[in-house]
Design a protein around this motif. Structure first.
Motif, mmCIF file in Angstrom:
data_model
loop_
_atom_site.group_PDB
_atom_site.id
_atom_site.type_symbol
_atom_site.label_atom_id
_atom_site.label_comp_id
_atom_site.label_asym_id
_atom_site.label_seq_id
_atom_site.Cartn_x
_atom_site.Cartn_y
_atom_site.Cartn_z
ATOM 1 N N VAL A 142 0.753 -1.060 0.293
ATOM 2 C CA VAL A 142 0.143 -0.102 0.022
ATOM 3 C C VAL A 142 0.845 1.214 -0.118
ATOM 4 O O VAL A 142 0.691 2.316 -0.861
ATOM 5 C CB VAL A 142 -0.890 0.017 1.233
ATOM 6 N N ALA A 143 1.971 1.212 0.845
ATOM 7 C CA ALA A 143 2.879 2.520 0.900
ATOM 8 C C ALA A 143 3.571 2.653 -0.277
ATOM 9 O O ALA A 143 3.666 3.721 -0.858
ATOM 10 C CB ALA A 143 3.599 2.181 2.129
ATOM 11 N N SER A 144 3.970 1.743 -0.934
ATOM 12 C CA SER A 144 4.832 1.830 -2.173
ATOM 13 C C SER A 144 3.958 2.271 -3.396
ATOM 14 O O SER A 144 4.473 3.158 -3.919
ATOM 15 C CB SER A 144 5.374 0.218 -2.649
ATOM 16 N N ALA A 145 2.713 1.773 -3.324
ATOM 17 C CA ALA A 145 1.737 2.346 -4.410
ATOM 18 C C ALA A 145 1.596 3.761 -4.029
ATOM 19 O O ALA A 145 1.279 4.559 -5.025
ATOM 20 C CB ALA A 145 0.676 1.505 -4.239
ATOM 21 N N MET A 146 1.155 4.081 -2.837
ATOM 22 C CA MET A 146 0.986 5.686 -2.609
ATOM 23 C C MET A 146 2.167 6.370 -2.836
ATOM 24 O O MET A 146 2.096 7.550 -3.764
ATOM 25 C CB MET A 146 0.359 5.605 -1.223
ATOM 26 N N ALA A 147 3.246 5.945 -2.497
ATOM 27 C CA ALA A 147 4.640 6.876 -2.831
ATOM 28 C C ALA A 147 4.716 6.859 -4.433
ATOM 29 O O ALA A 147 4.993 8.020 -4.789
ATOM 30 C CB ALA A 147 5.943 6.055 -2.222
ATOM 31 N N SER A 148 4.537 5.898 -5.113
ATOM 32 C CA SER A 148 4.319 5.983 -6.649
ATOM 33 C C SER A 148 3.373 6.833 -7.178
ATOM 34 O O SER A 148 3.921 7.489 -8.206
ATOM 35 C CB SER A 148 4.352 4.484 -7.079
ATOM 36 N N LEU A 149 2.419 7.130 -6.560
ATOM 37 C CA LEU A 149 1.454 8.002 -6.983
ATOM 38 C C LEU A 149 1.602 9.392 -6.578
ATOM 39 O O LEU A 149 0.967 10.384 -6.778
ATOM 40 C CB LEU A 149 0.042 7.563 -6.684
ATOM 41 N N GLY A 150 2.850 9.595 -5.636
ATOM 42 C CA GLY A 150 3.024 11.076 -5.336
ATOM 43 C C GLY A 150 2.222 11.249 -3.959
ATOM 44 O O GLY A 150 2.196 12.293 -3.632
ATOM 45 N N ARG A 151 1.724 10.338 -3.447
ATOM 46 C CA ARG A 151 1.017 10.414 -2.042
ATOM 47 C C ARG A 151 1.678 10.284 -1.062
ATOM 48 O O ARG A 151 1.747 9.145 -0.231
ATOM 49 C CB ARG A 151 -0.500 9.716 -2.243
ATOM 50 N N TRP A 152 2.740 11.386 -0.707
ATOM 51 C CA TRP A 152 3.712 11.017 0.157
ATOM 52 C C TRP A 152 3.296 10.816 1.681
ATOM 53 O O TRP A 152 3.707 10.088 2.402
ATOM 54 C CB TRP A 152 4.854 12.127 -0.060
ATOM 55 N N ASN A 153 2.376 11.701 2.099
ATOM 56 C CA ASN A 153 1.789 11.627 3.277
ATOM 57 C C ASN A 153 1.178 10.495 3.764
ATOM 58 O O ASN A 153 1.540 9.757 4.767
ATOM 59 C CB ASN A 153 1.012 13.101 3.643
ATOM 60 N N GLU A 154 0.595 9.985 2.815
ATOM 61 C CA GLU A 154 -0.398 8.729 3.007
ATOM 62 C C GLU A 154 0.457 7.523 3.141
ATOM 63 O O GLU A 154 0.444 6.789 4.146
ATOM 64 C CB GLU A 154 -1.347 8.608 2.052
#
Length: 182
Positions: A142-154
């Motif tokens: 989940v965290a890796s996918a969020m980071a790849s989408l630029g959703r750094w805070n999440e």
């Protein structure tokens, strides 16, 4: 072929000596009233009279598990070979046999992410965590996918959750958290 196997199984079973008997020699076994070829024809007719199993039945759990694991194995190999579309396809087939298998969702998430399909990677990672909330790798996905989408805070929140509640020594979560701070 099935009938031939049944015939051989029946022949072997009927030929097997009981505890009180001694094995007969092949010549002694052929001293029956009817010739061997007629016995074979009679035995072939018996299975035909039995009720045939329905062809449309769902696979038994063993069959679907074998099929699921086969497709998972093919997908794992495709992923190792960096053939992500094939990996995705085989993980999807494996999931068709077992939609609640959290590891398949996790692995397909990784394949989606490696294939550049970030939103699908996030959806599979979230489904994995829904199915198995204590599965650390699912949270990492989940965290890796969020980071790849630029959703750094999440992504940062997920890494903090991993380190605070699930595995305080998780190296990947520590690295991910550091990446989110940059």
């Amino acid at each position: 072929l099935r009938r031939l196997c049944e015939y051989h199984t029946m022949t072997i079973t009927t030929m097997a000596p009981t505890q009180d008997e001694t094995p007969l020699k092949p010549e002694a076994q052929q001293t029956t009233d009817s010739p061997p070829h007629e016995e074979h024809q009679q035995e072939q007719q018996e299975p035909q009279n039995k009720q045939k199993p329905q062809q449309e039945q769902q696979p038994t759990p063993e069959e679907w598990e074998i099929q699921r694991d086969h497709h998972k194995s093919l997908a794992d190999q495709a992923f190792r070979d960096s053939n992500h579309p094939t990996a995705i396809s085989n993980y999807t087939l494996a999931l068709s046999f077992d939609p609640s298998h959290h590891i398949l969702h996790s692995n397909r998430s990784a394949a989606y992410l490696s294939n550049g399909e970030k939103s699908r990677a996030l959806a599979d990672a979230k489904r994995c965590v829904e199915l198995k909330p204590d599965f650390v790798k699912g949270h990492s996905r989940v965290a890796s996918a969020m980071a790849s989408l630029g959703r750094w805070n999440e992504a940062r929140k997920v890494y903090v959750h991993i380190l605070g509640k699930l595995d305080e020594e998780n190296v990947m979560a520590k690295r991910g958290l550091d990446d989110c701070r940059v």
